[in-house]
Scaffold this active site. Sequence first.
Site, mmCIF file in Angstrom:
data_model
loop_
_atom_site.group_PDB
_atom_site.id
_atom_site.type_symbol
_atom_site.label_atom_id
_atom_site.label_comp_id
_atom_site.label_asym_id
_atom_site.label_seq_id
_atom_site.Cartn_x
_atom_site.Cartn_y
_atom_site.Cartn_z
ATOM 1 N N ARG A 1 0.835 -1.203 0.000
ATOM 2 C CA ARG A 1 0.000 0.000 0.000
ATOM 3 C C ARG A 1 0.872 1.257 0.000
ATOM 4 N NH1 ARG A 1 -1.710 1.459 4.604
ATOM 5 N NH2 ARG A 1 -2.522 -0.549 5.257
ATOM 6 N N TYR B 1 -16.394 17.254 -14.284
ATOM 7 C CA TYR B 1 -16.850 15.859 -14.368
ATOM 8 C C TYR B 1 -17.897 15.589 -13.271
ATOM 9 C CZ TYR B 1 -16.481 10.772 -14.188
ATOM 10 O OH TYR B 1 -16.755 9.433 -14.189
ATOM 11 N N ASP C 1 -7.600 19.345 -13.851
ATOM 12 C CA ASP C 1 -7.943 18.024 -14.381
ATOM 13 C C ASP C 1 -7.621 18.052 -15.873
ATOM 14 O OD1 ASP C 1 -9.220 15.765 -15.450
ATOM 15 O OD2 ASP C 1 -10.752 15.769 -13.888
ATOM 16 N N LYS D 1 -8.694 7.022 -19.013
ATOM 17 C CA LYS D 1 -9.024 7.583 -20.318
ATOM 18 C C LYS D 1 -7.795 7.560 -21.246
ATOM 19 C CE LYS D 1 -12.764 8.216 -17.904
ATOM 20 N NZ LYS D 1 -13.073 9.442 -17.212
HETATM 21 C C1 LIG Z 1 -13.516 9.885 -15.858
HETATM 22 C C2 LIG Z 1 -13.122 11.201 -15.342
HETATM 23 C C3 LIG Z 1 -12.832 11.412 -13.974
HETATM 24 C C4 LIG Z 1 -12.995 10.315 -12.943
HETATM 25 O O1 LIG Z 1 -12.045 9.329 -13.104
HETATM 26 P P1 LIG Z 1 -12.251 7.791 -12.691
HETATM 27 O O2 LIG Z 1 -11.007 7.146 -13.163
HETATM 28 O O3 LIG Z 1 -13.480 7.300 -13.396
HETATM 29 O O4 LIG Z 1 -12.416 7.768 -11.202
HETATM 30 C C5 LIG Z 1 -12.417 12.662 -13.588
HETATM 31 N N1 LIG Z 1 -12.304 13.676 -14.473
HETATM 32 C C6 LIG Z 1 -12.596 13.519 -15.770
HETATM 33 C C7 LIG Z 1 -12.465 14.683 -16.686
HETATM 34 C C8 LIG Z 1 -13.013 12.293 -16.257
HETATM 35 O O5 LIG Z 1 -13.306 12.149 -17.556
#
Ligand SMILES: *Cc1c(COP(=O)(O)O)cnc(C)c1O
Length: 385
Positions: free
Chosen positions: A54, A106, A178, A203
Amino acid sequence: MKKLNKNLRFGTLSIHAGQEPDPTTGAIITPIFQTSTFVQPGVAEPIDGYDYARVKNPTCEALEGNFAALEKGEHGIAFSSGLAAIEAVVKCFSAGDHVICEENTYGGVTRLFTKVLSNLGLDFSFVDTRDANKVQQAMRPSTRLVHVETPTNPMMRICDLEAMAEITRDANTLLMVDNTFASPYNQQPLTLGADIAVHSSTKYLNGHSDIIGGLLATNDSDLADHIRFVRKSTGGVPGPMDAWLCLRGTKTLHIRMERHNQNGLAVAHYLESHKAIKQVIYPGLDSHPQYELAKKQMSGFSGMVSIDLGNPQTARTFAESTRIFQLAESLGGVESLISVPALQTHASVPADLREQMGVTEGLVRLSVGIEDIDDLMEDIEQALP
Ligand SMILES: *Cc1c(COP(=O)(O)O)cnc(C)c1O
Protein backbone atom coordinates in the site's frame (compact mmCIF):
# COMPACT_ATOMS: atom_id res chain seq x y z
CA MET A 1 22.31 0.66 -16.79
CA LYS A 2 22.16 3.53 -19.23
CA LYS A 3 20.98 6.81 -17.65
CA LEU A 4 18.14 8.75 -19.24
CA ASN A 5 18.59 12.42 -20.13
CA LYS A 6 15.64 14.41 -18.76
CA ASN A 7 15.59 16.79 -21.73
CA LEU A 8 14.55 14.13 -24.18
CA ARG A 9 11.42 14.76 -26.21
CA PHE A 10 7.88 13.64 -25.43
CA GLY A 11 7.74 10.47 -27.53
CA THR A 12 11.08 9.22 -26.22
CA LEU A 13 10.09 9.96 -22.62
CA SER A 14 6.75 8.14 -23.15
CA ILE A 15 8.66 4.98 -23.95
CA HIS A 16 11.60 5.21 -21.57
CA ALA A 17 11.01 7.53 -18.59
CA GLY A 18 10.63 5.93 -15.16
CA GLN A 19 11.86 2.53 -16.26
CA GLU A 20 15.15 0.74 -16.27
CA PRO A 21 15.83 -2.85 -17.25
CA ASP A 22 15.20 -5.14 -14.27
CA PRO A 23 18.51 -5.28 -12.35
CA THR A 24 18.20 -8.99 -11.49
CA THR A 25 17.55 -10.34 -15.01
CA GLY A 26 17.88 -7.50 -17.47
CA ALA A 27 14.21 -7.88 -18.45
CA ILE A 28 13.54 -4.78 -20.56
CA ILE A 29 9.98 -4.44 -19.25
CA THR A 30 9.32 -3.56 -15.61
CA PRO A 31 7.91 -6.72 -13.95
CA ILE A 32 4.41 -6.81 -12.45
CA PHE A 33 5.34 -6.96 -8.78
CA GLN A 34 2.21 -8.87 -7.82
CA THR A 35 2.99 -8.97 -4.12
CA SER A 36 1.44 -7.52 -0.97
CA THR A 37 4.59 -7.50 1.14
CA PHE A 38 8.38 -7.62 0.96
CA VAL A 39 10.71 -9.74 3.07
CA GLN A 40 13.01 -7.71 5.31
CA PRO A 41 16.54 -8.87 6.07
CA GLY A 42 16.23 -7.60 9.69
CA VAL A 43 13.50 -6.15 11.94
CA ALA A 44 12.28 -2.81 10.55
CA GLU A 45 14.96 -2.93 7.82
CA PRO A 46 13.01 -3.01 4.58
CA ILE A 47 15.06 -3.03 1.37
CA ASP A 48 14.84 0.48 -0.13
CA GLY A 49 11.74 1.24 1.98
CA TYR A 50 9.68 -1.59 0.46
CA ASP A 51 7.75 -2.77 3.51
CA TYR A 52 4.13 -3.11 2.35
CA ALA A 53 2.54 -2.65 -1.08
CA ARG A 54 0.00 0.00 0.00
CA VAL A 55 3.01 2.23 0.62
CA LYS A 56 5.35 1.39 -2.25
CA ASN A 57 5.37 -1.01 -5.20
CA PRO A 58 8.04 -0.96 -7.94
CA THR A 59 5.55 -1.37 -10.82
CA CYS A 60 3.53 1.62 -9.59
CA GLU A 61 6.72 3.62 -9.12
CA ALA A 62 7.75 2.99 -12.72
CA LEU A 63 4.36 4.32 -13.88
CA GLU A 64 4.68 7.34 -11.59
CA GLY A 65 8.13 8.20 -12.92
CA ASN A 66 6.99 7.80 -16.50
CA PHE A 67 3.89 9.97 -16.06
CA ALA A 68 5.75 12.68 -14.09
CA ALA A 69 8.16 13.10 -17.01
CA LEU A 70 5.24 13.50 -19.44
CA GLU A 71 3.65 16.24 -17.29
CA LYS A 72 7.06 17.89 -16.71
CA GLY A 73 6.65 17.30 -12.97
CA GLU A 74 9.11 16.23 -10.28
CA HIS A 75 6.66 13.86 -8.61
CA GLY A 76 4.07 11.45 -9.98
CA ILE A 77 1.56 9.70 -7.70
CA ALA A 78 -0.70 6.87 -8.86
CA PHE A 79 -4.16 6.00 -7.55
CA SER A 80 -6.85 3.37 -7.97
CA SER A 81 -9.05 5.87 -9.88
CA GLY A 82 -9.20 9.48 -11.01
CA LEU A 83 -11.66 10.21 -8.21
CA ALA A 84 -9.33 8.66 -5.62
CA ALA A 85 -6.59 11.04 -6.82
CA ILE A 86 -8.82 14.11 -6.50
CA GLU A 87 -10.15 12.93 -3.15
CA ALA A 88 -6.62 12.47 -1.77
CA VAL A 89 -5.73 16.09 -2.61
CA VAL A 90 -8.82 17.50 -0.91
CA LYS A 91 -8.23 15.25 2.11
CA CYS A 92 -4.99 17.18 2.72
CA PHE A 93 -7.30 19.98 3.98
CA SER A 94 -9.43 20.28 7.14
CA ALA A 95 -13.03 21.01 8.10
CA GLY A 96 -13.72 24.71 7.49
CA ASP A 97 -11.39 24.91 4.50
CA HIS A 98 -12.85 26.10 1.20
CA VAL A 99 -12.46 24.81 -2.35
CA ILE A 100 -13.47 26.60 -5.56
CA CYS A 101 -14.48 24.23 -8.36
CA GLU A 102 -15.36 24.72 -12.03
CA GLU A 103 -19.17 24.29 -12.33
CA ASN A 104 -19.00 22.13 -15.51
CA THR A 105 -16.54 19.65 -14.02
CA TYR A 106 -16.85 15.86 -14.37
CA GLY A 107 -20.14 14.76 -12.72
CA GLY A 108 -18.39 12.36 -10.34
CA VAL A 109 -16.25 15.20 -8.98
CA THR A 110 -19.35 17.30 -8.28
CA ARG A 111 -20.86 14.29 -6.47
CA LEU A 112 -17.66 13.66 -4.46
CA PHE A 113 -17.54 17.31 -3.35
CA THR A 114 -21.24 17.94 -2.66
CA LYS A 115 -22.38 14.54 -1.37
CA VAL A 116 -19.32 13.19 0.45
CA LEU A 117 -16.62 15.71 1.34
CA SER A 118 -19.02 18.54 2.24
CA ASN A 119 -20.43 16.20 4.92
CA LEU A 120 -16.97 16.28 6.51
CA GLY A 121 -17.10 20.06 6.91
CA LEU A 122 -15.28 21.21 3.79
CA ASP A 123 -16.90 24.07 1.83
CA PHE A 124 -17.24 24.13 -1.94
CA SER A 125 -18.18 26.91 -4.37
CA PHE A 126 -18.96 26.13 -8.00
CA VAL A 127 -18.11 28.87 -10.49
CA ASP A 128 -17.69 29.40 -14.21
CA THR A 129 -13.89 29.46 -14.36
CA ARG A 130 -13.88 30.88 -17.91
CA ASP A 131 -14.30 34.18 -16.07
CA ALA A 132 -11.26 34.87 -13.86
CA ASN A 133 -13.19 37.66 -12.06
CA LYS A 134 -15.74 35.14 -10.81
CA VAL A 135 -12.94 33.05 -9.33
CA GLN A 136 -11.40 36.14 -7.76
CA GLN A 137 -14.77 37.05 -6.20
CA ALA A 138 -15.31 33.53 -4.85
CA MET A 139 -11.95 33.59 -3.00
CA ARG A 140 -12.14 33.52 0.81
CA PRO A 141 -9.37 33.63 3.42
CA SER A 142 -10.11 29.90 3.94
CA THR A 143 -9.75 28.98 0.23
CA ARG A 144 -7.11 26.26 -0.10
CA LEU A 145 -7.68 25.01 -3.63
CA VAL A 146 -9.06 25.99 -7.03
CA HIS A 147 -10.01 22.90 -9.05
CA VAL A 148 -10.52 23.43 -12.78
CA GLU A 149 -10.98 21.24 -15.80
CA THR A 150 -10.03 22.34 -19.31
CA PRO A 151 -11.50 21.48 -21.75
CA THR A 152 -14.57 20.66 -19.64
CA ASN A 153 -16.83 17.69 -20.03
CA PRO A 154 -18.95 17.88 -22.20
CA MET A 155 -19.21 21.61 -23.01
CA MET A 156 -15.49 22.04 -23.89
CA ARG A 157 -15.17 25.23 -21.89
CA ILE A 158 -11.57 26.44 -21.73
CA CYS A 159 -10.03 27.88 -18.56
CA ASP A 160 -7.13 30.30 -18.99
CA LEU A 161 -4.54 28.46 -16.91
CA GLU A 162 -1.95 31.24 -16.80
CA ALA A 163 -4.57 33.74 -15.59
CA MET A 164 -5.86 31.23 -13.05
CA ALA A 165 -2.33 30.52 -11.76
CA GLU A 166 -1.77 34.24 -11.22
CA ILE A 167 -4.90 34.45 -9.06
CA THR A 168 -4.09 31.36 -7.00
CA ARG A 169 -0.45 32.42 -6.54
CA ASP A 170 -1.51 35.85 -5.24
CA ALA A 171 -4.06 34.26 -2.90
CA ASN A 172 -1.56 31.63 -1.73
CA THR A 173 -3.88 28.77 -2.68
CA LEU A 174 -3.27 25.73 -4.86
CA LEU A 175 -4.38 25.30 -8.46
CA MET A 176 -5.31 21.77 -9.53
CA VAL A 177 -6.07 21.10 -13.19
CA ASP A 178 -7.94 18.02 -14.38
CA ASN A 179 -6.02 17.38 -17.60
CA THR A 180 -7.90 14.21 -18.59
CA PHE A 181 -9.50 15.57 -21.79
CA ALA A 182 -6.33 17.14 -23.20
CA SER A 183 -3.70 14.60 -22.02
CA PRO A 184 -0.13 15.77 -21.37
CA TYR A 185 0.59 15.37 -25.08
CA ASN A 186 -1.65 18.38 -25.83
CA GLN A 187 -1.42 20.43 -22.63
CA GLN A 188 0.97 20.58 -19.69
CA PRO A 189 -0.65 22.50 -16.81
CA LEU A 190 2.46 22.55 -14.57
CA THR A 191 4.36 24.52 -17.22
CA LEU A 192 1.51 27.08 -17.21
CA GLY A 193 1.69 27.62 -13.44
CA ALA A 194 -0.62 24.95 -11.99
CA ASP A 195 0.44 23.20 -8.77
CA ILE A 196 -1.15 19.85 -9.60
CA ALA A 197 -2.06 18.14 -12.89
CA VAL A 198 -4.53 15.33 -12.22
CA HIS A 199 -5.92 12.63 -14.52
CA SER A 200 -8.36 9.85 -14.79
CA SER A 201 -5.77 7.53 -16.37
CA THR A 202 -8.76 5.36 -17.23
CA LYS A 203 -9.02 7.58 -20.32
CA TYR A 204 -6.26 8.72 -22.70
CA LEU A 205 -3.22 7.84 -20.56
CA ASN A 206 -4.07 4.15 -20.47
CA GLY A 207 -5.99 4.43 -23.72
CA HIS A 208 -7.20 0.86 -24.09
CA SER A 209 -10.38 0.87 -21.97
CA ASP A 210 -9.15 -1.93 -19.74
CA ILE A 211 -8.40 -0.32 -16.34
CA ILE A 212 -9.71 2.29 -13.90
CA GLY A 213 -6.87 4.49 -12.63
CA GLY A 214 -5.76 7.94 -11.50
CA LEU A 215 -2.49 9.87 -11.66
CA LEU A 216 -1.33 13.25 -10.48
CA ALA A 217 1.88 15.24 -10.94
CA THR A 218 3.36 18.15 -8.99
CA ASN A 219 6.64 19.99 -8.54
CA ASP A 220 5.95 20.75 -4.86
CA SER A 221 7.82 18.19 -2.72
CA ASP A 222 6.01 18.99 0.55
CA LEU A 223 2.65 18.70 -1.18
CA ALA A 224 3.70 15.40 -2.79
CA ASP A 225 4.72 14.05 0.65
CA HIS A 226 1.37 15.11 2.11
CA ILE A 227 -0.62 13.52 -0.72
CA ARG A 228 1.41 10.30 -0.45
CA PHE A 229 0.72 10.29 3.28
CA VAL A 230 -3.04 10.60 2.63
CA ARG A 231 -2.86 7.85 -0.01
CA LYS A 232 -1.03 5.53 2.38
CA SER A 233 -3.56 6.33 5.13
CA THR A 234 -6.73 6.03 3.05
CA GLY A 235 -5.60 3.26 0.71
CA GLY A 236 -6.52 4.35 -2.83
CA VAL A 237 -3.50 2.72 -4.47
CA PRO A 238 -3.60 0.99 -7.87
CA GLY A 239 -2.94 -2.72 -8.14
CA PRO A 240 0.36 -3.63 -9.84
CA MET A 241 -1.35 -5.23 -12.84
CA ASP A 242 -3.34 -2.06 -13.52
CA ALA A 243 -0.22 0.09 -13.09
CA TRP A 244 1.59 -2.14 -15.58
CA LEU A 245 -1.23 -1.91 -18.14
CA CYS A 246 -1.26 1.87 -17.81
CA LEU A 247 2.51 1.95 -18.30
CA ARG A 248 2.09 -0.10 -21.45
CA GLY A 249 -0.52 2.48 -22.54
CA THR A 250 1.61 5.58 -21.96
CA LYS A 251 4.34 4.14 -24.22
CA THR A 252 2.13 4.89 -27.23
CA LEU A 253 0.46 8.05 -25.91
CA HIS A 254 2.19 10.32 -28.41
CA ILE A 255 1.18 8.34 -31.49
CA ARG A 256 -2.33 7.69 -30.23
CA MET A 257 -2.90 11.37 -29.41
CA GLU A 258 -1.60 12.44 -32.78
CA ARG A 259 -4.28 10.28 -34.41
CA HIS A 260 -6.99 11.28 -31.89
CA ASN A 261 -6.20 14.93 -32.69
CA GLN A 262 -6.40 14.33 -36.46
CA ASN A 263 -9.58 12.26 -36.31
CA GLY A 264 -11.24 14.61 -33.80
CA LEU A 265 -10.60 17.63 -35.98
CA ALA A 266 -11.72 15.84 -39.14
CA VAL A 267 -14.97 14.68 -37.52
CA ALA A 268 -15.61 18.18 -36.08
CA HIS A 269 -15.13 19.80 -39.51
CA TYR A 270 -17.39 17.24 -41.16
CA LEU A 271 -20.15 17.67 -38.57
CA GLU A 272 -19.96 21.44 -38.87
CA SER A 273 -20.89 21.13 -42.53
CA HIS A 274 -23.84 18.80 -41.88
CA LYS A 275 -27.36 20.27 -42.02
CA ALA A 276 -28.74 18.10 -39.18
CA ILE A 277 -26.35 19.61 -36.66
CA LYS A 278 -27.26 22.78 -34.76
CA GLN A 279 -23.83 23.29 -33.20
CA VAL A 280 -20.47 21.52 -33.03
CA ILE A 281 -18.44 22.18 -29.88
CA TYR A 282 -14.73 21.45 -30.36
CA PRO A 283 -11.89 23.67 -29.12
CA GLY A 284 -9.97 23.17 -32.38
CA LEU A 285 -12.68 24.83 -34.52
CA ASP A 286 -12.45 28.57 -35.09
CA SER A 287 -16.20 28.71 -34.30
CA HIS A 288 -15.36 27.81 -30.68
CA PRO A 289 -15.72 31.05 -28.66
CA GLN A 290 -12.37 30.41 -26.93
CA TYR A 291 -10.46 29.10 -29.94
CA GLU A 292 -7.61 31.62 -29.52
CA LEU A 293 -7.11 30.69 -25.87
CA ALA A 294 -7.29 26.98 -26.71
CA LYS A 295 -4.59 27.44 -29.36
CA LYS A 296 -2.44 29.37 -26.90
CA GLN A 297 -2.34 26.72 -24.20
CA MET A 298 -2.92 23.50 -26.13
CA SER A 299 -0.86 22.00 -28.95
CA GLY A 300 -3.72 19.75 -30.14
CA PHE A 301 -7.39 19.32 -29.28
CA SER A 302 -7.87 15.57 -28.73
CA GLY A 303 -10.76 13.38 -29.83
CA MET A 304 -13.61 14.77 -27.74
CA VAL A 305 -16.37 16.40 -29.80
CA SER A 306 -19.83 17.48 -28.58
CA ILE A 307 -22.73 18.20 -30.89
CA ASP A 308 -26.11 19.78 -30.35
CA LEU A 309 -28.77 18.05 -32.44
CA GLY A 310 -31.50 20.37 -31.23
CA ASN A 311 -33.91 17.82 -29.81
CA PRO A 312 -33.80 14.74 -27.57
CA GLN A 313 -35.29 12.26 -30.05
CA THR A 314 -32.82 13.07 -32.84
CA ALA A 315 -29.95 12.79 -30.36
CA ARG A 316 -31.14 9.43 -29.05
CA THR A 317 -31.71 8.01 -32.53
CA PHE A 318 -28.26 9.16 -33.69
CA ALA A 319 -26.54 7.68 -30.61
CA GLU A 320 -28.32 4.36 -31.12
CA SER A 321 -27.72 4.20 -34.90
CA THR A 322 -23.95 4.36 -35.20
CA ARG A 323 -22.28 1.00 -35.81
CA ILE A 324 -18.61 1.70 -35.09
CA PHE A 325 -19.12 4.34 -32.38
CA GLN A 326 -20.25 2.14 -29.47
CA LEU A 327 -22.85 3.50 -27.08
CA ALA A 328 -20.96 3.69 -23.80
CA GLU A 329 -19.79 6.09 -21.09
CA SER A 330 -16.06 6.82 -20.70
CA LEU A 331 -13.66 8.16 -23.32
CA GLY A 332 -10.09 8.28 -24.52
CA GLY A 333 -9.72 4.67 -25.65
CA VAL A 334 -8.57 3.58 -29.10
CA GLU A 335 -12.18 2.70 -29.99
CA SER A 336 -14.77 5.38 -30.75
CA LEU A 337 -17.63 5.89 -28.29
CA ILE A 338 -20.85 7.88 -28.34
CA SER A 339 -23.06 9.02 -25.45
CA VAL A 340 -25.86 11.39 -24.44
CA PRO A 341 -24.35 13.16 -21.38
CA ALA A 342 -27.65 14.47 -19.95
CA LEU A 343 -28.98 10.91 -19.67
CA GLN A 344 -25.70 9.15 -18.89
CA THR A 345 -22.55 10.75 -17.40
CA HIS A 346 -24.34 13.89 -16.19
CA ALA A 347 -27.63 12.33 -15.03
CA SER A 348 -26.64 13.06 -11.39
CA VAL A 349 -26.21 16.82 -12.05
CA PRO A 350 -29.40 18.77 -11.08
CA ALA A 351 -31.54 19.37 -14.20
CA ASP A 352 -31.61 23.19 -13.92
CA LEU A 353 -27.82 23.41 -13.61
CA ARG A 354 -27.45 21.02 -16.54
CA GLU A 355 -29.74 23.06 -18.77
CA GLN A 356 -28.04 26.29 -17.74
CA MET A 357 -24.68 24.90 -18.89
CA GLY A 358 -26.13 23.64 -22.19
CA VAL A 359 -26.09 19.95 -21.30
CA THR A 360 -29.49 19.31 -22.88
CA GLU A 361 -30.94 16.00 -23.97
CA GLY A 362 -30.17 17.04 -27.54
CA LEU A 363 -26.44 17.05 -26.83
CA VAL A 364 -24.35 14.08 -27.99
CA ARG A 365 -20.72 13.51 -27.01
CA LEU A 366 -18.30 11.65 -29.25
CA SER A 367 -15.00 10.17 -28.13
CA VAL A 368 -13.34 9.84 -31.52
CA GLY A 369 -10.98 6.86 -31.52
CA ILE A 370 -8.06 6.01 -33.78
CA GLU A 371 -9.86 3.87 -36.36
CA ASP A 372 -9.62 4.72 -40.08
CA ILE A 373 -11.18 8.14 -40.46
CA ASP A 374 -13.15 7.26 -43.61
CA ASP A 375 -14.93 4.44 -41.75
CA LEU A 376 -15.77 6.83 -38.89
CA MET A 377 -17.14 9.45 -41.29
CA GLU A 378 -19.24 6.89 -43.15
CA ASP A 379 -20.57 5.59 -39.83
CA ILE A 380 -21.63 9.08 -38.74
CA GLU A 381 -23.16 9.82 -42.11
CA GLN A 382 -25.36 6.72 -42.15
CA ALA A 383 -26.54 7.41 -38.57
CA LEU A 384 -27.49 11.07 -39.03
CA PRO A 385 -30.94 11.99 -40.35
C1 LIG B 1 -13.52 9.89 -15.86
C2 LIG B 1 -13.12 11.20 -15.34
C3 LIG B 1 -12.83 11.41 -13.97
C4 LIG B 1 -13.00 10.31 -12.94
O1 LIG B 1 -12.05 9.33 -13.10
P1 LIG B 1 -12.25 7.79 -12.69
O2 LIG B 1 -11.01 7.15 -13.16
O3 LIG B 1 -13.48 7.30 -13.40
O4 LIG B 1 -12.42 7.77 -11.20
C5 LIG B 1 -12.42 12.66 -13.59
N1 LIG B 1 -12.30 13.68 -14.47
C6 LIG B 1 -12.60 13.52 -15.77
C7 LIG B 1 -12.46 14.68 -16.69
C8 LIG B 1 -13.01 12.29 -16.26
O5 LIG B 1 -13.31 12.15 -17.56
